[in-house]
Design a protein around this motif. Structure first.
Motif, short mmCIF file in Angstrom:
data_model
loop_
_atom_site.label_atom_id
_atom_site.label_comp_id
_atom_site.label_asym_id
_atom_site.label_seq_id
_atom_site.Cartn_x
_atom_site.Cartn_y
_atom_site.Cartn_z
N ASP A 90 0.81 -1.23 0.00
CA ASP A 90 0.00 0.00 0.00
C ASP A 90 0.84 1.28 0.00
O ASP A 90 0.32 2.36 0.22
N ASP A 91 2.15 1.14 -0.28
CA ASP A 91 3.05 2.30 -0.35
C ASP A 91 3.10 3.10 0.96
O ASP A 91 3.33 4.31 0.95
N HIS A 109 0.66 3.87 3.08
CA HIS A 109 -0.49 4.70 3.44
C HIS A 109 -1.13 4.27 4.76
O HIS A 109 -1.53 5.12 5.57
N ASN A 140 0.93 5.46 7.61
CA ASN A 140 0.71 6.90 7.81
C ASN A 140 -0.59 7.14 8.57
O ASN A 140 -0.66 7.99 9.47
N ALA A 141 -1.64 6.40 8.19
CA ALA A 141 -2.93 6.55 8.86
C ALA A 141 -2.82 6.14 10.32
O ALA A 141 -3.35 6.81 11.22
N LYS A 199 -8.09 9.83 4.56
CA LYS A 199 -7.47 9.93 3.24
C LYS A 199 -6.42 8.84 3.03
O LYS A 199 -6.40 8.16 2.00
N GLU A 200 -5.54 8.65 4.01
CA GLU A 200 -4.48 7.65 3.88
C GLU A 200 -5.07 6.24 3.82
O GLU A 200 -4.57 5.37 3.10
N SER A 201 -6.14 6.01 4.56
CA SER A 201 -6.77 4.69 4.58
C SER A 201 -7.36 4.34 3.23
O SER A 201 -7.14 3.25 2.69
N ASP A 253 -6.69 5.76 0.39
CA ASP A 253 -5.60 5.72 -0.60
C ASP A 253 -4.92 4.35 -0.59
O ASP A 253 -4.51 3.84 -1.64
N ALA A 254 -4.79 3.75 0.59
CA ALA A 254 -4.20 2.42 0.69
C ALA A 254 -5.04 1.40 -0.06
O ALA A 254 -4.52 0.57 -0.81
N ARG A 308 -10.25 13.80 0.59
CA ARG A 308 -9.16 13.46 -0.32
C ARG A 308 -8.78 14.62 -1.20
O ARG A 308 -7.63 14.76 -1.61
#
Length: 278
Positions: free
Chosen positions: A152-153, A155, A158-159, A176-178, A180-181, A238
């Protein structure tokens, strides 16, 4: 559960997130002393190394005057203990994070710490070496499994880092991070396995996985995820807007983190199984 708790003779320790009992502070300190301080030998290497650890904790974490440290070096362990006793509960957790970050030898010590925290019914656990709350029904195992897949890079990490902040967490960042993952993992799998375009949305990538039989029998879940994706997009989460539609709180953020982690975990497990089979 121990005998006295099973028999109702004593109350089980309550799970707390805003305090620490004397017994819980004792357990954290004992965990540190037993785990990270080898038995000293006079003028031995272990003794010098342990003094370095204690001095580092006293100066870097508790900001003790260095003259107090060298006044009686033999009592530096007691000095650490006194600083824990007079500190707020969250400073004790700072202490636990600090010693693990600076003196642990891999994941083993974090696992030991989690067992200790569980035994004292603490409301916190280490996930990906971050101490986070588990009281709000965060599915820690699911999140850990999804994070460890590393598709997930970063993300979800980060979340998780954002939601676990003790001061001023940004819950929109968590959402947003969730999401995006979830999007990045779905995209990667759709492109790698089915040569899909790299310019689609989450919903379109999900349809690709559905049409190819990669995910089946999850219609209600997928519709809910699609709705959450729309919710995160149209509410200025987002894509920031001047007038945000939604007022986001911690429960919203944790819900999104948990749902997206479950989705990522499902996708990565299926992906790993498919790659292994081939």
């Amino acid at each position: 559960m121990i005998f006295s708790e099973r028999m109702g003779l004593v109350d089980k320790l309550p799970m707390n997130t805003d305090s620490l009992s004397k017994a819980q502070k004792n357990d954290i300190f004992n965990f540190f002393a037993n785990t990270f301080l080898e038995k000293n030998t006079p003028f031995g290497e272990e003794e010098r190394h342990n003094n370095y650890k204690l001095n580092d904790i006293l100066t870097s974490l508790f900001h003790v005057n260095i003259t107090d440290i060298y006044h009686d070096a033999n009592n530096n362990l007691s000095l650490v203990r006194r600083n824990i006793d007079r500190s707020e509960w969250y400073i004790t957790y700072d202490f636990l994070e600090y010693v693990l970050e600076n003196f642990s030898q891999g994941n083993y010590h974090y696992e030991l710490a989690n067992k200790m925290l569980e035994s004292t019914n603490s409301g916190y656990r280490f996930i990906k070496k971050q101490l986070v709350s588990i009281v709000n029904k965060i599915d820690s195992k699911n999140i850990k499994r999804a994070v460890n897949k590393k598709l997930d890079d970063g993300h979800l990490s980060n979340a998780l880092k954002e939601v676990s902040k003790r001061k001023d967490p940004n819950y929109k960042v968590v959402i947003k991070e969730s999401i995006d993952a979830a999007e990045i993992v779905t995209k990667k799998i759709a492109i790698e396995l089915y040569n899909d375009s790299n310019k689609k949305t989450l919903g379109q990538y999900v349809k690709t996985l559905e049409s190819n039989g990669f995910i089946e029998g999850h219609n209600a879940f997928l519709k809910a995820l699609s709705a959450l994706y729309g919710y995160s997009s149209d509410g200025g989460i987002r894509h920031p807007k001047d007038d945000d539609i939604y007022d986001i709180d911690k429960s919203d953020a944790i819900f999104m983190l948990e749902v997206c982690s479950a989705f990522v975990s499902m996708l990565t497990t299926k992906y790993s199984e498919l790659k292994t089979a081939n």
